[in-house]
Design a protein around this motif. Structure first.
Motif, PDB file in Angstrom:
ATOM      1  N   LYS A   1       0.844  -1.197   0.000  1.00 54.20           N
ATOM      2  CA  LYS A   1       0.000   0.000   0.000  1.00 54.20           C
ATOM      3  C   LYS A   1       0.878   1.245   0.000  1.00 54.20           C
ATOM      4  O   LYS A   1       2.083   1.190   0.277  1.00 54.20           O
ATOM      5  N   ALA A   2       0.258   2.348  -0.303  1.00 59.00           N
ATOM      6  CA  ALA A   2       0.972   3.619  -0.436  1.00 59.00           C
ATOM      7  C   ALA A   2       1.776   3.938   0.824  1.00 59.00           C
ATOM      8  O   ALA A   2       1.316   3.717   1.950  1.00 59.00           O
ATOM      9  N   ASP A   3       2.996   4.441   0.607  1.00 58.95           N
ATOM     10  CA  ASP A   3       3.952   4.858   1.633  1.00 58.95           C
ATOM     11  C   ASP A   3       4.641   3.686   2.334  1.00 58.95           C
ATOM     12  O   ASP A   3       5.531   3.915   3.160  1.00 58.95           O
ATOM     13  N   ASP A   4       4.249   2.459   2.008  1.00 61.05           N
ATOM     14  CA  ASP A   4       4.978   1.296   2.535  1.00 61.05           C
ATOM     15  C   ASP A   4       6.381   1.278   1.968  1.00 61.05           C
ATOM     16  O   ASP A   4       6.597   1.629   0.808  1.00 61.05           O
ATOM     17  N   LYS A   5       7.331   0.817   2.777  1.00 59.54           N
ATOM     18  CA  LYS A   5       8.703   0.616   2.289  1.00 59.54           C
ATOM     19  C   LYS A   5       9.025  -0.861   2.388  1.00 59.54           C
ATOM     20  O   LYS A   5       8.907  -1.452   3.459  1.00 59.54           O
ATOM     21  N   GLY A   6       9.425  -1.447   1.259  1.00 61.52           N
ATOM     22  CA  GLY A   6       9.923  -2.814   1.259  1.00 61.52           C
ATOM     23  C   GLY A   6      11.436  -2.784   1.364  1.00 61.52           C
ATOM     24  O   GLY A   6      12.085  -1.890   0.828  1.00 61.52           O
ATOM     25  N   SER A   7      11.998  -3.775   2.071  1.00 56.31           N
ATOM     26  CA  SER A   7      13.448  -3.812   2.198  1.00 56.31           C
ATOM     27  C   SER A   7      13.927  -5.245   2.335  1.00 56.31           C
ATOM     28  O   SER A   7      13.229  -6.104   2.906  1.00 56.31           O
ATOM     29  N   ASN A   8      15.138  -5.504   1.805  1.00 57.76           N
ATOM     30  CA  ASN A   8      15.724  -6.836   1.891  1.00 57.76           C
ATOM     31  C   ASN A   8      17.145  -6.749   1.364  1.00 57.76           C
ATOM     32  O   ASN A   8      17.403  -6.097   0.342  1.00 57.76           O
ATOM     33  N   LYS A   9      18.085  -7.390   2.023  1.00 58.02           N
ATOM     34  CA  LYS A   9      19.475  -7.488   1.589  1.00 58.02           C
ATOM     35  C   LYS A   9      20.087  -6.112   1.297  1.00 58.02           C
ATOM     36  O   LYS A   9      20.935  -5.981   0.411  1.00 58.02           O
ATOM     37  N   GLY A  10      19.678  -5.089   2.017  1.00 54.79           N
ATOM     38  CA  GLY A  10      20.213  -3.753   1.824  1.00 54.79           C
ATOM     39  C   GLY A  10      19.496  -2.955   0.760  1.00 54.79           C
ATOM     40  O   GLY A  10      19.756  -1.758   0.588  1.00 54.79           O
ATOM     41  N   PHE A  11      18.596  -3.586   0.016  1.00 53.23           N
ATOM     42  CA  PHE A  11      17.787  -2.895  -0.995  1.00 53.23           C
ATOM     43  C   PHE A  11      16.523  -2.339  -0.341  1.00 53.23           C
ATOM     44  O   PHE A  11      15.979  -2.938   0.572  1.00 53.23           O
ATOM     45  N   GLU A  12      16.080  -1.189  -0.860  1.00 54.18           N
ATOM     46  CA  GLU A  12      14.846  -0.580  -0.385  1.00 54.18           C
ATOM     47  C   GLU A  12      14.053  -0.016  -1.550  1.00 54.18           C
ATOM     48  O   GLU A  12      14.636   0.385  -2.562  1.00 54.18           O
ATOM     49  N   ALA A  13      12.730   0.016  -1.380  1.00 52.81           N
ATOM     50  CA  ALA A  13      11.866   0.700  -2.356  1.00 52.81           C
ATOM     51  C   ALA A  13      10.635   1.184  -1.616  1.00 52.81           C
ATOM     52  O   ALA A  13      10.077   0.458  -0.793  1.00 52.81           O
ATOM     53  N   THR A  14      10.214   2.414  -1.906  1.00 54.35           N
ATOM     54  CA  THR A  14       9.055   2.998  -1.251  1.00 54.35           C
ATOM     55  C   THR A  14       7.934   3.187  -2.264  1.00 54.35           C
ATOM     56  O   THR A  14       8.143   3.723  -3.352  1.00 54.35           O
TER      57      THR A  14
END
Lengths: 112, 115
Positions: free
Chosen positions: A52-65
């Motif tokens: 959903k909007a404004d969620d940030k996914g992260s894994n292994k040092g990678f991020e995306a908002t």
């Protein structure tokens, strides 16, 4: 219909450089957004997701908002490694449709 | 448990022949998807199964393509009278539910080359 647009590759970086891979989307509903990665000789793996909007996914040092206002889901990493060399795919899953819609993929090459 | 498996891993065939590609999803996953990845391109959706039925076949490119799923498990994608433009990697994915938030887990793919 739904679509995903990614920056063209290849992206070539030196080790420890900052990475951004741009991804924008169009969707008719309220999509979930994903980044998948395909390492050389391997299958497609989920890297991260946001639902959903404004969620940030992260894994292994990678991020995306998940940015609804700009319909974007840019992938970032502060310091890339040679082992991050792979093809990265942005994808979405829209309301009421089960299939994933993929971008064309961005090849990342990290040099030592 | 084991991941999604596909067979064969590679298939070379002559134009006009029929081919069958197999997918074994993760045990217990009710949803199964087929995608196609042409060289240098993103993945194109082909068909989706919920259980043994296919509520979305919108991505099948022609009537030469068909798929079935049995026992809410194994799925077979059949391409009849193959053409050179069918050459691609065919990927299968499965997920435990069918919500838009659900992660799809991909198999290694079958690389099809039509000569």
């Amino acid at each position: 219909g739904d679509s995903v647009t990614q920056m063209e590759g290849p992206v070539t970086l030196s080790e420890e450089a900052f990475l951004t891979i741009n991804c924008t989307y169009t969707a008719t509903g309220y999509p979930s957004l994903f980044w998948y990665v395909q390492y050389p000789g391997e299958g497609l793996q989920l890297l991260l997701k946001a639902t959903k909007a404004d969620d940030k996914g992260s894994n292994k040092g990678f991020e995306a908002t998940y940015r609804k206002e700009t319909t974007s889901f840019h992938l970032e990493k502060g310091s890339v490694q040679v082992s991050d060399s792979a093809v990265y795919f942005c994808a979405l899953s829209d309301t009421g449709r089960r299939a994933l819609t993929f971008g064309s993929g961005t090849r990342l090459q990290v040099q030592p | 448990g084991a991941g999604v498996s596909q067979s064969p891993s590679n298939k070379v065939t002559e134009k006009g022949k029929d081919v069958e590609l197999r997918c074994d999803p993760i045990s217990g996953h009710t949803a199964l998807y087929w995608y196609r990845q042409r060289l240098g391109q993103g993945l194109e959706f082909l068909i989706y199964f919920q259980g043994n039925s296919a509520p979305d076949k919108s991505g099948l490119p022609s009537d030469r393509f068909s798929a079935e799923r049995t026992g809410e498990s194994v799925s077979t994608l059949t391409i009849q009278r193959t053409q050179q433009e069918d050459s691609a990697v065919y990927l299968c994915a499965s997920s435990s539910t069918t919500g838009r938030e659900e992660t799809q887990y991909f198999g290694p793919g079958t690389r099809l080359l039509v000569l």
